[in-house]
Every structure is written in C-alpha cells, then in structure tokens.
Design a protein around this motif. Sequence first.
Motif, PDB file in Angstrom:
ATOM      1  N   ASP A 244       0.824  -1.213   0.000  1.00 38.99           N
ATOM      2  CA  ASP A 244       0.000   0.000   0.000  1.00 38.99           C
ATOM      3  C   ASP A 244       0.857   1.261   0.000  1.00 38.99           C
ATOM      4  O   ASP A 244       0.498   2.261  -0.643  1.00 38.99           O
ATOM      5  CB  ASP A 244      -0.937   0.006   1.214  1.00 38.99           C
ATOM      6  CG  ASP A 244      -2.173  -0.847   0.997  1.00 38.99           C
ATOM      7  OD1 ASP A 244      -2.421  -1.258  -0.154  1.00 38.99           O
ATOM      8  OD2 ASP A 244      -2.905  -1.097   1.974  1.00 38.99           O
ATOM      9  N   GLU A 247       2.089   1.689  -3.474  1.00 37.55           N
ATOM     10  CA  GLU A 247       0.987   2.162  -4.321  1.00 37.55           C
ATOM     11  C   GLU A 247       0.672   3.622  -4.041  1.00 37.55           C
ATOM     12  O   GLU A 247       0.455   4.417  -4.957  1.00 37.55           O
ATOM     13  CB  GLU A 247      -0.252   1.300  -4.072  1.00 37.55           C
ATOM     14  CG  GLU A 247      -1.565   1.850  -4.606  1.00 37.55           C
ATOM     15  CD  GLU A 247      -1.626   1.990  -6.108  1.00 37.55           C
ATOM     16  OE1 GLU A 247      -2.578   2.641  -6.602  1.00 37.55           O
ATOM     17  OE2 GLU A 247      -0.731   1.464  -6.809  1.00 37.55           O
ATOM     18  N   GLU A 250       3.480   5.864  -5.523  1.00 39.87           N
ATOM     19  CA  GLU A 250       3.447   5.875  -6.989  1.00 39.87           C
ATOM     20  C   GLU A 250       2.201   6.588  -7.510  1.00 39.87           C
ATOM     21  O   GLU A 250       2.268   7.308  -8.516  1.00 39.87           O
ATOM     22  CB  GLU A 250       3.506   4.444  -7.516  1.00 39.87           C
ATOM     23  CG  GLU A 250       4.855   3.776  -7.277  1.00 39.87           C
ATOM     24  CD  GLU A 250       4.905   2.351  -7.801  1.00 39.87           C
ATOM     25  OE1 GLU A 250       3.855   1.841  -8.257  1.00 39.87           O
ATOM     26  OE2 GLU A 250       6.002   1.742  -7.760  1.00 39.87           O
ATOM     27  N   ALA A 258      -5.048   6.445  -5.457  1.00 40.87           N
ATOM     28  CA  ALA A 258      -4.420   5.192  -5.028  1.00 40.87           C
ATOM     29  C   ALA A 258      -5.465   4.092  -4.886  1.00 40.87           C
ATOM     30  O   ALA A 258      -6.613   4.351  -4.516  1.00 40.87           O
ATOM     31  CB  ALA A 258      -3.695   5.390  -3.698  1.00 40.87           C
TER      32      ALA A 258
END
Length: 263
Positions: A244, A247, A250, A258
């Motif tokens: 997580d 993620e 990014e 997300a």
Amino acid sequence: MRSSADRVTLEVDGGVARLRLARPDAHNAIDPAMVAGLGAAVAAVEEHPGVRCLLLSAAGRSFSAGGDLRHLAGIELIPEELEAMVGAYHVTLSRLAELPVPVVCAVQGGAAGGALGLLWCADVVIAAADLRLASGFAKLGLSGDGGSTWHLPRLVGMRRALELTLEGRVLSAEEALAWGLVGRVVPVEALEAEAEATARRYAAGPTVAYGHIRRLLRTSWSATFEEQLAAERAAIVDCGGTADAREGIEAFAARRAARFEGR
C-alpha cells in the motif's frame, strides 16, 4: 453469523465487520449475555483475516441504556456480579481499543453508562440528531465503568468530565458534538447510510498504516516525546515495506487515485 450469547450480530462483507447490538426490546441494556456476546464478536473480528474496518451500531431506537438494572436488581450479591460483568466487559473494551483496524461507531437515541465505553474505543463516532448521552452512574450510587474516567478528562477536560459524571448531565447530539464526544451529527434517517459509507471508505484504505496511526495516537498519552518519536520511526519503516505504501507513493507521483489493498 450470530454471537454465542445471541445478544449481538456480526457479519463481515467487503472488508467491513458489522457488529450490532441486538437487544432493542431492552434498549440494548448490557447483561451478562451481552457481555459474553461482545467478547465473542470482538474475538471473531481479531481472528478474521479479511477485516479492514469495524462498524459498531445498535438495533432499535436507542444505542444502549448501559448496564441492565433489572438484572442487577434481582441479584443478591451485587459486588460479585459487578466484578464478573465489568471485569469481562473491560477485557473486551481493551481488545477493541487495540484492534489494528479503524473502528466506526453509529449511535442514536439513548447512550448511557458503561455502553459509552464502546464510543470511547471508536475512532469515528457518528451521532443521530436524537442522541441523548449521559453517564448516569452517580444517580445510581455507582462510580462508573467502561473507561469513562480515563477517556473523559482526555476528551473534554477535567471540569467538563466532572460536570458530566457528578451532576448526571444529559447531553444532546449538538452538545456532544461541541464537547468533542462525537465527530459529526446527521439526521436520524441518514445515520445508517452515513456510517456505512464511512466504514467502507476506511475498508478501502491503507489498513496497516491505519492500524499504526490508531495505536500511535492512543499510546501517545502515556509516552514521552522521545518514546513517541521512536515509535513513529518504527511504524513508518514498517509501513514503508507494504504494498500500500508503494501504491500510495506511486499514485501520488502519477497524480492518480491510489488503489489500496490493505497489505
């Protein structure tokens, strides 16, 4: 799934565990069977690998009247009964406070006595506009349970904590909001939908990070600044190793929403 004591219901779906007090004919008063049911339900939540948020609610017009006074009135040895009931209930509240997932509580009508402990262990409390919140113990010649004497000074300050408990003051929903005892107030008819939407939002979030945040904030009351800094460092490093966190970072860099998976 029904609890062993048949006083609460528990179902898990889509990452949300819904624990519901189910004794509306008695205003969800807490008797030994209710205590056992809550304990079994919280234990089941702890053991369920798919739970990412817990939603507490109650059937009927009232959240809970607190301890079942009719039950206690029929007991000859009240101290012994209180020792058994309160001891088991407090174990459950401690476990509820330490869950590694967010806890949302929807509260309506009357909420009193030891049942307030369920609100204090929640991270988000959503109140219906008809809420009436009270301690009530002093009027019974009792000192209280459910963790109110620990939580209230921290939530509202010592003066208001004393006013609520010694004077037996009853707070409206708006007063409870102004005092910081609930997070938001919604119309009675909107309570269930608002609580469900909130729980689902948390269930779709970064579960590991939520668990660390929940723990860090609660333990900060008894930690020194240096201890808290050390705990924060350990927690953020642990979070950094999750999918997580990768993620989230990014997604932020790519300017997109997300998609957290809770791991």
